[in-house]
Design a protein around this motif. Structure first.
Motif: not given
Length: 740
Positions: A199-212, A246-253, A274-280
């Motif tokens: 999985p690619d930690a730098a793969h672009p993911g969805p735009v997060l809101g401020a609280e997210q 998912f962002e914690a997973i990206a930091a771990t990768l 499906d959401r994981f594959a779209a993110r990474f």
């Protein structure tokens, strides 16, 4: 294991060649490791997988920590037969096995068996042979057009499989053999194929809101510390908790470490994948009971060799051999599916925290309705806490209202009230989707004779037989016993006198078919959604709007995102409140809150109707008010004075035997030997609610203590006072979550 062992084994920097005897733990229900002799020239170290003799057979085990018994005569020792070609079990996993065994009072070998659940993975992978062009092309052989195509394909010098060469060059296999005979090709071992795309930690993911984004930043920081810590991530349904962790997973990768995600129903989590594959940009490795033996073998090896950076699995994935585990996520941490009730009895959520501590890893517990245990840990500062108060993208939370079944009962013989019938009718008329929820499989939970009142019961369990009308059978949902629907009452003999009592989802489907005959209906229950393929097909049909009305059990509550579903009707909201279970109210609130969260997840508002005969119950009022905090505070206030969990400790002893007198005798002896003292109380013995299960009579005793008292020493001393014969089984359940 024959043929898989190397009788001498490689000597490594960590090997202890001078050691003449070692302890070997075997994956059997044994209380301790056995001592074995290390043959001359063989080098082993703690963690090595070895083959040893046991009785008249050979067994694979693990060289365990600690010194062998020097008092044991050398003549009684037997030699290790060989070292297996598998990555050694890490020190942290060995410590985890010992910790789980000590905490659950299980034999260490029984816990080890869970870490060695795929014996074939310990065998050396057979190398695959292919062809490559010779470094110096010989003179003389004629280069025909087919041969020229093969040489051009192999011009980069990399070996390829014969079938691949023949297919891509458009030649027959005989051409390759002829080229080898002519000296143009030579055999070569193929590189081992990668089974998992990283999985690619730098793969672009969805735009997060401020609280997210704020929560994601905190989790990235926690994952980047390379230190143990637990974070409770809460938020309303649809608030984006998954995207945040998912962002914690990206930091771990990004650190080159591995991540483990535990899901309560991995086989039903197609949308999550499906959401994981779209993110990474790649799928994670999977671990669950539906996998083939070959896939389990390849996955186990990939995890052990660090080739599976992210694995998503059920609770058993906690015992996989991660060499550098940096993050553990427990999604839907409140789910009782994380508790294993058979064999080694443990709670995967709690053991995930332990494994993270041993690995110096971050741990994230995620839920819209966290357990009271985790909530209290966050309130007292043991866990960090993050909360997402709003749905992502501006979607509104659904409105929740009650249908008082005493004031507006259904028509005679039906179970859907007039207000719910009208709400579904209006929803379907708007072209939107609706869901009817009932947490009960089958057609009816009980069948009785209207002539003599006899109730059809399982012959092996203290449980009623559930009618499954579609399959024309009666089934016990505890032991699996199946029998046909009788033509006459087995007690009084009156023909055609048995009648179904109460509704299951099949009966709701029958009623829905009569009320809304033109609606396209889909039943989602474990009987109709047996695995990943069926779950994916069901989710796709709902998303594609090929379904108007979904009728489901608890599997519809687990994380589904259906954009066009705007109404959820709960047919029997009171169902989980019966039985006097310590956690009945908490579980009911969690389940109904999760089900309600399926409604109105995008721009159209959602609505939830709860049919209840007790609308004044605190659970129903908390659901209407959407006040999780007040409900949990009330639960805490009710449990604190009596030192009930999480303000005290519980441990259960379940005595079972095929003969009732034997179970009663040992339960009585345990009751007479029960521990006492300040802050210690024993309840029972008493027949279990399921007094007979799978043909065994069951009795229960419950040890309750203050929070500051360790229950394991009390249990060990207690059990040591009673001699238990071989025909009686005593199961220990530390921190029980169920009381059947």
């Amino acid at each position: 294991m024959a043929g898989a062992a190397n009788t001498r084994g490689p000597v490594t920097a960590q090997a202890v060649a001078a050691t003449t005897r070692v302890r070997v733990l075997l994956p059997l229900p044994l209380g301790a490791a056995y001592d074995y002799r290390v043959p001359s020239g063989m080098a082993v170290a703690p963690g090595c997988f070895v083959v040893v003799p046991l009785g008249g057979r050979e067994v694979a085990g693990v060289v365990w920590d600690g010194a062998a018994d020097p008092a044991l005569q050398d003549a009684r020792l037997r030699d290790i037969r060989g070292v297996l070609d598998a990555p050694p079990m890490t020190e942290t996993l060995r410590r985890f096995v010992d910790w789980v065994a000590a905490y659950t009072l299980s034999p260490p070998g029984a816990v080890l068996r869970m870490a060695m659940s795929t014996p074939s993975a310990l065998e050396a992978r057979a190398p695959q042979a292919g062809w490559r062009s010779t470094a110096a092309r010989p003179e003389g052989p004629r280069i025909t057009p087919p041969r020229a195509r093969v040489l051009a394909l192999l011009a980069d010098g990399a070996p390829r499989a014969g079938g691949e060469i023949a297919r891509e060059a458009g030649v027959a296999p005989a051409v390759l053999r002829g080229m080898a005979d002519a000296g143009l090709l030579e055999p070569a071992l193929l590189p081992r194929p990668a089974h998992f795309t990283r999985p690619d930690a730098a793969h672009p993911g969805p735009v997060l809101g401020a609280e997210q984004d704020n929560a994601a930043a905190a989790l990235r920081l926690a994952a980047g510390r390379r230190a143990f810590g637990v974070t409770l991530l809460t938020g309303v349904t649809g608030s984006g908790k998954t995207e945040v962790y998912f962002e914690a997973i990206a930091a771990t990768l990004a650190q080159g470490r591995q991540a483990l995600v535990l899901l309560p129903e991995i086989a039903l989590s197609t949308q999550w994948l499906d959401r994981f594959a779209a993110r990474f940009g790649a799928a994670p490795a999977l671990w669950h009971s539906e996998l083939t033996s070959r896939t389990r073998r390849e996955t186990w090896r990939a995890v052990a060799e660090g080739e599976a950076p992210v694995l998503v699995g059920a609770r058993s994935a906690l015992f996989l051999p991660f060499p550098d585990l940096g993050l553990i996520v427990v999604d839907e941490e409140h789910e009782t599916a994380f508790k294993q009730e058979e064999g080694v009895v443990y709670h995967a959520r709690d053991m995930a925290v332990v494994r993270a501590r041993l690995c110096s890893a971050a741990c994230v517990l995620a839920s819209a309705t966290p357990s009271l245990e985790s909530s209290v840990n966050a309130q007292t500062g043991r866990y960090a806490a993050l909360h997402l108060p709003a749905r992502h993208g501006g979607a509104a939370l659904p409105s929740v209202s009650l249908v008082d079944m005493r004031a507006t009962p259904p028509e005679r013989g039906r179970f859907i009230s007039p207000p719910l019938v009208q709400a579904v009718t209006d929803t379907l008329a708007r072209g939107e989707q609706a869901m009817l929820f009932l947490n009960r499989r089958g057609y009816a939970p009980m069948t009785l004779c209207r002539s003599c009142g006899h109730r059809l019961r399982c012959p092996n369990c203290t449980a009623w037989l559930v009618e499954h009308r579609a399959a024309r059978r009666l089934q016990c949902h505890h032991c699996g016993h199946v029998e046909g629907i009788p033509e006459a009452c087995p007690e009084c003999g009156t023909p055609h006198s048995t009648v179904p009592i109460g509704p299951g989802v099949e009966r709701v489907l029958e009623e829905a078919s009569a009320i809304w005959p033109d609606a396209r209906r889909l039943v989602m229950a474990s009987d109709t959604i047996p695995g990943p393929a069926a779950a994916a097909a069901a989710a796709k049909s709902i998303q594609d709007r090929a379904v108007d009305l979904v009728i489901g059990t608890q599997i519809v509550a687990k994380g589904w995102h259906f954009p066009h579903l705007t109404l959820v009707g709960v047919v029997d909201a009171d169902l989980g409140l019966a039985g006097g279970d310590l956690r009945a109210a908490e579980r009911t609130f969690q389940l109904l809150h999760q089900v309600a969260g399926r409604a109105g997840r995008e721009e159209r508002p959602g609505r939830v109707l709860l049919q209840s005969f007790a609308p004044e119950h605190p659970v129903m009022q908390a659901l209407v008010a959407d006040d999780l905090e007040a409900f949990m505070a009330a639960e805490a206030d009710a449990r604190r004075p009596g030192h009930w969990p999480p303000f005290g400790r519980l441990a259960a002893l379940i005595v079972s035997a095929e003969e009732e007198r034997a179970a009663d005798r040992i339960a009585r002896d345990l009751g007479l030997a029960a521990p006492g003292g300040d802050g210690v109380e024993v309840l029972g013995p008493a027949p279990a609610p399921l007094a007979i299960l799978r043909g065994r009579h069951r009795r229960r005793l419950l040890l309750k203590t203050r929070r500051d008292i360790a229950v394991q020493p009390l249990l060990e001393a207690w059990l040591a006072k009673v001699s238990v014969p071989g025909n009686v089984r005593v199961q220990v359940d530390v921190d029980p979550v169920g009381f059947l």
